[in-house]
Design a protein around this motif. Structure first.
Motif, PDB file in Angstrom:
ATOM      1  N   LEU A  79       0.844  -1.189   0.000  1.00 41.49           N
ATOM      2  CA  LEU A  79       0.000   0.000   0.000  1.00 41.49           C
ATOM      3  C   LEU A  79       0.880   1.239   0.000  1.00 41.49           C
ATOM      4  O   LEU A  79       1.879   1.303   0.714  1.00 41.49           O
ATOM      5  CB  LEU A  79      -0.917   0.016   1.224  1.00 41.49           C
ATOM      6  N   VAL A  80       0.494   2.222  -0.792  1.00 42.84           N
ATOM      7  CA  VAL A  80       1.173   3.510  -0.827  1.00 42.84           C
ATOM      8  C   VAL A  80       0.474   4.458   0.144  1.00 42.84           C
ATOM      9  O   VAL A  80      -0.713   4.756  -0.016  1.00 42.84           O
ATOM     10  CB  VAL A  80       1.148   4.115  -2.243  1.00 42.84           C
ATOM     11  N   LEU A  81       1.204   4.897   1.142  1.00 41.74           N
ATOM     12  CA  LEU A  81       0.719   5.959   2.026  1.00 41.74           C
ATOM     13  C   LEU A  81       1.226   7.258   1.425  1.00 41.74           C
ATOM     14  O   LEU A  81       2.430   7.543   1.428  1.00 41.74           O
ATOM     15  CB  LEU A  81       1.225   5.753   3.446  1.00 41.74           C
ATOM     16  N   PHE A  82       0.309   8.041   0.870  1.00 38.27           N
ATOM     17  CA  PHE A  82       0.609   9.157  -0.022  1.00 38.27           C
ATOM     18  C   PHE A  82       0.570  10.475   0.759  1.00 38.27           C
ATOM     19  O   PHE A  82      -0.461  10.863   1.296  1.00 38.27           O
ATOM     20  CB  PHE A  82      -0.445   9.167  -1.134  1.00 38.27           C
ATOM     21  N   PHE A  83       1.717  11.177   0.769  1.00 43.41           N
ATOM     22  CA  PHE A  83       1.815  12.496   1.403  1.00 43.41           C
ATOM     23  C   PHE A  83       1.984  13.531   0.296  1.00 43.41           C
ATOM     24  O   PHE A  83       3.046  13.611  -0.338  1.00 43.41           O
ATOM     25  CB  PHE A  83       3.004  12.542   2.359  1.00 43.41           C
ATOM     26  N   GLY A 152       6.237  10.534  -0.630  1.00 44.74           N
ATOM     27  CA  GLY A 152       6.094  11.962  -0.343  1.00 44.74           C
ATOM     28  C   GLY A 152       6.584  12.812  -1.489  1.00 44.74           C
ATOM     29  O   GLY A 152       7.690  12.600  -2.002  1.00 44.74           O
ATOM     30  N   ARG A 153       5.747  13.760  -1.895  1.00 43.07           N
ATOM     31  CA  ARG A 153       6.124  14.715  -2.946  1.00 43.07           C
ATOM     32  C   ARG A 153       6.371  16.079  -2.336  1.00 43.07           C
ATOM     33  O   ARG A 153       5.566  16.573  -1.542  1.00 43.07           O
ATOM     34  CB  ARG A 153       5.028  14.871  -3.996  1.00 43.07           C
ATOM     35  N   SER A 154       7.517  16.696  -2.679  1.00 45.09           N
ATOM     36  CA  SER A 154       7.825  18.062  -2.271  1.00 45.09           C
ATOM     37  C   SER A 154       7.724  18.207  -0.750  1.00 45.09           C
ATOM     38  O   SER A 154       8.431  17.514  -0.015  1.00 45.09           O
ATOM     39  CB  SER A 154       6.905  19.024  -3.022  1.00 45.09           C
ATOM     40  N   LEU A 155       6.834  19.040  -0.258  1.00 43.18           N
ATOM     41  CA  LEU A 155       6.683  19.165   1.193  1.00 43.18           C
ATOM     42  C   LEU A 155       6.285  17.834   1.820  1.00 43.18           C
ATOM     43  O   LEU A 155       6.712  17.506   2.931  1.00 43.18           O
ATOM     44  CB  LEU A 155       5.653  20.240   1.529  1.00 43.18           C
ATOM     45  N   GLY A 156       5.482  17.040   1.101  1.00 44.85           N
ATOM     46  CA  GLY A 156       5.086  15.737   1.614  1.00 44.85           C
ATOM     47  C   GLY A 156       6.264  14.809   1.831  1.00 44.85           C
ATOM     48  O   GLY A 156       6.188  13.885   2.654  1.00 44.85           O
ATOM     49  N   ALA A 157       7.380  15.045   1.124  1.00 49.65           N
ATOM     50  CA  ALA A 157       8.577  14.248   1.355  1.00 49.65           C
ATOM     51  C   ALA A 157       9.091  14.480   2.772  1.00 49.65           C
ATOM     52  O   ALA A 157       9.573  13.555   3.432  1.00 49.65           O
ATOM     53  CB  ALA A 157       9.657  14.594   0.336  1.00 49.65           C
ATOM     54  N   GLY A 158       8.988  15.720   3.254  1.00 48.37           N
ATOM     55  CA  GLY A 158       9.399  16.011   4.618  1.00 48.37           C
ATOM     56  C   GLY A 158       8.541  15.285   5.639  1.00 48.37           C
ATOM     57  O   GLY A 158       9.037  14.843   6.689  1.00 48.37           O
ATOM     58  N   VAL A 159       7.245  15.147   5.349  1.00 46.21           N
ATOM     59  CA  VAL A 159       6.343  14.421   6.246  1.00 46.21           C
ATOM     60  C   VAL A 159       6.688  12.928   6.212  1.00 46.21           C
ATOM     61  O   VAL A 159       6.746  12.266   7.255  1.00 46.21           O
ATOM     62  CB  VAL A 159       4.875  14.649   5.839  1.00 46.21           C
ATOM     63  N   ALA A 160       6.931  12.394   5.018  1.00 44.51           N
ATOM     64  CA  ALA A 160       7.277  10.982   4.874  1.00 44.51           C
ATOM     65  C   ALA A 160       8.581  10.658   5.594  1.00 44.51           C
ATOM     66  O   ALA A 160       8.710   9.606   6.244  1.00 44.51           O
ATOM     67  CB  ALA A 160       7.380  10.615   3.397  1.00 44.51           C
ATOM     68  N   VAL A 161       9.566  11.543   5.484  1.00 44.52           N
ATOM     69  CA  VAL A 161      10.845  11.323   6.152  1.00 44.52           C
ATOM     70  C   VAL A 161      10.656  11.274   7.664  1.00 44.52           C
ATOM     71  O   VAL A 161      11.206  10.401   8.352  1.00 44.52           O
ATOM     72  CB  VAL A 161      11.860  12.419   5.746  1.00 44.52           C
TER      73      VAL A 161
END
Length: 284
Positions: A79-83, A152-161
């Motif tokens: 499953l992809v948890l998408f941020f 996580g894309r862009s800002l969402g990458a920071g949330v994923a990290v």
């Protein structure tokens, strides 16, 4: 008559003056001028792309009510948890959901607090609490962290990290990530950031967090990204642990990576999934 240069200087001085006259608790509002750009109106649902989906509501870890969509995938697939990024809402990512579904992946995408139909007001710590709430919801549905891919894309990458430092996933995919808000500020407007950067609450300091992550990493970056220069993404990638893959998309800007990347982009996804989530043979 003001020249563009003098107008920018005047705007900076006015903004600085307003900030200095504001009480400290109000400084977080600066984040909503420079970082968070939520849109409350949903323009479509996954049904518009012919996708079966479940509308879900769940609490963030601190209790804020959040809204999202769960798109089921094929049995035995992750499953992809998408941020998503800092602008719009989940309804602007339906094309992504369709393409993930074509890979057989289940997806949970949700809006951070203050975006779409989710309650509350956005902040860095709030987005982290939102991510924890999404993970708890998935675990209650029977998904284990090793079955999940944080995307996580862009800002969402920071949330994923951040979430990956707390609960390691089966794999981590970052697209157009930036090292930190500070790095972005110094790159795009060093004078304004020097004057007002201290007023921003959000840090999203992925650069100093990613070394604590040991999940397999795939990082996508366009070589013509006008928001996050490629050298920034490479700096972040270099800090990451092995195993890791850097995929450079020639001609891609910040928001058109999978359009410009085309089939080669999705081939990278397939290869990464085959390595990290190999298909299990069916029972005889």
């Amino acid at each position: 008559m003001l020249t563009p240069q003098s107008a920018r200087r005047l705007f900076t001085l006015l903004l600085l003056g307003a900030a200095l006259l504001s009480p400290h608790p109000g400084f977080a509002a600066m984040d909503h001028h420079f970082i968070f750009f939520p849109d409350r109106q949903l323009v479509a649902t996954p049904a518009a792309a012919g996708l079966a989906y479940e509308e879900v509501w769940f609490p963030a870890a601190d209790g804020v009510k959040l809204h999202g969509w769960y798109v089921p995938g094929e049995p035995g697939r992750p499953l992809v948890l998408f941020f998503h990024g800092n602008a719009g809402n989940i309804s602007h990512r339906i094309d992504n959901l369709l393409l993930f579904r074509r890979l057989g992946l289940a997806v949970l995408i949700f809006d951070y607090r203050g975006y779409g139909r989710s309650e509350g007001r956005t902040s860095e710590q709030g987005t982290y609490s939102d991510a924890r709430g999404a993970l708890i919801w998935l675990q209650q549905r029977g998904w284990q962290p090793q079955q999940l891919l944080y995307f996580g894309r862009s800002l969402g990458a920071g949330v994923a990290v951040q979430l990956a430092t707390e609960t390691p996933p089966g794999a981590l995919v970052l697209e157009t990530p930036f090292p930190s808000i500070a790095a972005m500020g110094w790159h795009h407007n060093p004078i304004l950031y020097l004057l007002l950067g201290w007023l921003l609450d959000a840090r999203y300091d992925s650069f100093n967090k990613i070394g604590r992550i040991h999940a397999p990493l795939l990082l996508f970056q366009g070589d013509r990204d006008s928001i996050v220069p490629e050298k920034m993404a490479r700096r972040l990638f270099e800090r990451a642990n092995q195993p890791k893959i850097y995929y450079r998309i020639e001609g891609a800007d910040h928001n058109d990576t999978f359009d410009v990347g085309g089939e080669r982009y999705w081939q990278q996804w397939r290869q990464f999934l085959e390595r990290q989530f190999p298909l299990q043979p069916a029972n005889p």
